[in-house]
Motif scaffolding. Sequence first.
Motif, PDB file in Angstrom:
ATOM      1  N   ARG A   1     -22.667 -36.435 -19.929  1.00 59.07           N
ATOM      2  CA  ARG A   1     -21.922 -36.587 -21.272  1.00 59.07           C
ATOM      3  C   ARG A   1     -22.379 -35.377 -22.052  1.00 59.07           C
ATOM      4  N   THR A   2     -22.931 -34.225 -21.091  1.00 65.06           N
ATOM      5  CA  THR A   2     -23.306 -33.218 -21.687  1.00 65.06           C
ATOM      6  C   THR A   2     -22.163 -31.900 -20.986  1.00 65.06           C
ATOM      7  N   VAL A   3     -22.131 -30.914 -22.233  1.00 65.66           N
ATOM      8  CA  VAL A   3     -21.561 -29.156 -21.508  1.00 65.66           C
ATOM      9  C   VAL A   3     -22.458 -28.971 -21.408  1.00 65.66           C
ATOM     10  N   VAL A   4     -22.731 -27.896 -21.127  1.00 66.90           N
ATOM     11  CA  VAL A   4     -24.496 -26.396 -20.492  1.00 66.90           C
ATOM     12  C   VAL A   4     -23.296 -25.360 -21.102  1.00 66.90           C
ATOM     13  N   THR A   5     -23.281 -24.239 -21.515  1.00 73.11           N
ATOM     14  CA  THR A   5     -23.053 -23.064 -21.672  1.00 73.11           C
ATOM     15  C   THR A   5     -24.319 -22.157 -21.719  1.00 73.11           C
ATOM     16  N   LEU A   6     -24.052 -21.078 -20.667  1.00 70.83           N
ATOM     17  CA  LEU A   6     -25.294 -20.062 -20.681  1.00 70.83           C
ATOM     18  C   LEU A   6     -24.717 -18.255 -21.255  1.00 70.83           C
ATOM     19  N   THR A   7     -25.157 -17.849 -21.448  1.00 74.88           N
ATOM     20  CA  THR A   7     -24.801 -16.442 -22.015  1.00 74.88           C
ATOM     21  C   THR A   7     -25.633 -15.625 -21.739  1.00 74.88           C
ATOM     22  N   SER A   8     -25.130 -14.185 -23.147  1.00 72.91           N
ATOM     23  CA  SER A   8     -26.284 -13.604 -22.507  1.00 72.91           C
ATOM     24  C   SER A   8     -26.002 -12.610 -24.479  1.00 72.91           C
ATOM     25  N   ASP A   9     -27.382 -11.875 -25.286  1.00 70.73           N
ATOM     26  CA  ASP A   9     -26.998 -11.141 -26.647  1.00 70.73           C
ATOM     27  C   ASP A   9     -25.985 -10.402 -26.189  1.00 70.73           C
ATOM     28  N   HIS A  10     -27.003  -9.503 -24.588  1.00 69.07           N
ATOM     29  CA  HIS A  10     -26.347  -8.197 -24.173  1.00 69.07           C
ATOM     30  C   HIS A  10     -27.197  -7.682 -22.265  1.00 69.07           C
TER      31      HIS A  10
ATOM     32  N   PRO B   1     -23.522 -12.758 -18.590  1.00 71.17           N
ATOM     33  CA  PRO B   1     -22.634 -14.152 -17.865  1.00 71.17           C
ATOM     34  C   PRO B   1     -22.107 -14.724 -18.638  1.00 71.17           C
ATOM     35  N   ILE B   2     -20.965 -15.097 -18.272  1.00 76.04           N
ATOM     36  CA  ILE B   2     -20.656 -16.322 -19.127  1.00 76.04           C
ATOM     37  C   ILE B   2     -20.561 -17.603 -18.528  1.00 76.04           C
ATOM     38  N   ALA B   3     -21.334 -18.946 -18.661  1.00 72.25           N
ATOM     39  CA  ALA B   3     -20.595 -19.803 -17.459  1.00 72.25           C
ATOM     40  C   ALA B   3     -20.662 -21.409 -18.398  1.00 72.25           C
ATOM     41  N   PHE B   4     -19.551 -22.153 -17.782  1.00 76.23           N
ATOM     42  CA  PHE B   4     -19.285 -23.006 -18.566  1.00 76.23           C
ATOM     43  C   PHE B   4     -20.207 -24.407 -16.996  1.00 76.23           C
ATOM     44  N   MET B   5     -21.011 -25.859 -17.217  1.00 74.18           N
ATOM     45  CA  MET B   5     -20.472 -26.347 -16.727  1.00 74.18           C
ATOM     46  C   MET B   5     -20.919 -27.821 -17.896  1.00 74.18           C
ATOM     47  N   GLY B   6     -19.992 -29.181 -16.818  1.00 74.17           N
ATOM     48  CA  GLY B   6     -19.966 -30.335 -17.433  1.00 74.17           C
ATOM     49  C   GLY B   6     -18.728 -31.150 -16.660  1.00 74.17           C
TER      50      GLY B   6
END
Length: 530
Positions: free
Chosen positions: A326-335, A480-485
């Motif tokens: 029931r969790t969506v995780v997103t990973l990214t960075s500012d620069h 990087p831009i990642a989505f997991m869920g």
Amino acid sequence: MPCIRLFLAALLLLLPATAGAQRRTVNAGGSGISLVVVLAVDQLRPDYLRTFDRQFTGGFRRLIDGALLYERGQQYHAITETAPGHAAMLSGRSPASTGIVNNELGVGDPVAPVLGSPQAPGASPRRFRGTALYDWMLARDPEARQLAVSRKDRGAILMTGRARGQVYWFHEGRFSTSRYYADALPPWVEAFNARRSAERLAGTTWNLLRPPADYREPDAQPFEHGGLDVTFPHRLPATAEETARLFGYYPWMDSLTAEFALEGVRQLQLGRRGRPDLLTVSFSTTDAVGHNFGPDSRELQDQLLRLDRWLGSFLDSLAVLVPAARTVVTLTSDHGVQPLPERTRASGRPARRIWLGDLAAGAGTRLARRYLVDFGMAFGSGLLSADTMALRARGISVDSLASALAAAARGRPGVRRVFTPASLRDAPAADREAALWKNQLPGDLGWLICAAIEPGFVWSPPEQTIAEHGSTAELDVLVPIAFMGPGIRPARVRRPVRTVDIGPTLAALLGIRPTQPVEGQVLPEVAGRR
């Protein structure tokens, strides 16, 4: 007065019904998501995930194998700094729209002092314009909960937007917030701070996590860390007070950030309502280590290996509190970041630190002597800004002044292109660097020139000794831009996408829409074509 009282009475009668309708809509939405988790790793380049792939065993490993990973994510604006980068992530909009132009024009606010440190610089989102994901969630569900945590104030504040939510950052050995958000810290934050976790690590030694042969770079590089303390082991200060002050420069800061975020999830009961809540966590130590030692250092590699383990533990602990299903995780960075120019030059390639601050200072001084007014000329990360309204009010031709400054800037080694307001306005849409600057600059910002530099060159005063970002170079822009869920199929996608796409995509997963026009697009690989 009777009309006003009648209106207020009608409004009060309407609100509960509206809230009830919103709750029914949320429950009927069928998203099945209880918690949205947005993880930002400050200064995380996407190539790190490939370079150290075989050594990752924790959170990065899980995201590489189990997430939908966009390998060519972009912060699609010109000044690739922390504040504009974080503001873009969940707003769906570039700095030209959010108003967060750079770190200096970010979250500093003297009327919002940090709780417990009234002499410290205050912070708030007052400069942030418009809305972000949490605002859109509140429009659907007024009971939606939120928690934002970072070592940096701007890392916590700008992913939230202007909402007065649960927003905390690390300051002088403790997590706090500003008077914009609260008049006092809640008991759970005070109790966490009472553990004195940072101070208790005084004198701790930072050793390599793996055998020396597992590291790509030699340990002793004279251009790292200003030439001081350039080899392992590194030792934290001996005193608790000094450790608290400098703790953010050592890997354990990320572990403490994760621990505080988990405690907040427990105390605020995030993800327990059957309706979506939001957790944003910005990990800042990669940025600190990358600046001091450079992106090619053993220290940076070791920092990433440690963060990988802590992210794995964080995700495991979070799954105990809120089911992963029931969790969506997103990973990214500012620069991203560029190599130390001294290192690049030592390898035989052209590189240099470039600064146009003397142009701003010289022109500002001459004009101030002539008109007895400070026109606010300043330079940073390729932008020379000024109070153009004040210039025009005194009959000064802004176009002529900008053209003269542009001609002087073009003569500097490493400066590849210079735009004035007129030339940027006329640049074609297909011009990448012009597009980055157009996305950067709000229409009401006064400026005279903006510039792009050659590969290997960085915007930096000549006396600086740290690695830098902040330019339009690909190494600065790519993240990087990642989505997991649930329902998100693991894959690697090479096509370019932008961080402004993250907010609209998460909104689509939740079955809600942005409450204002946004630039970002819903990523079909994540949320389908909604």
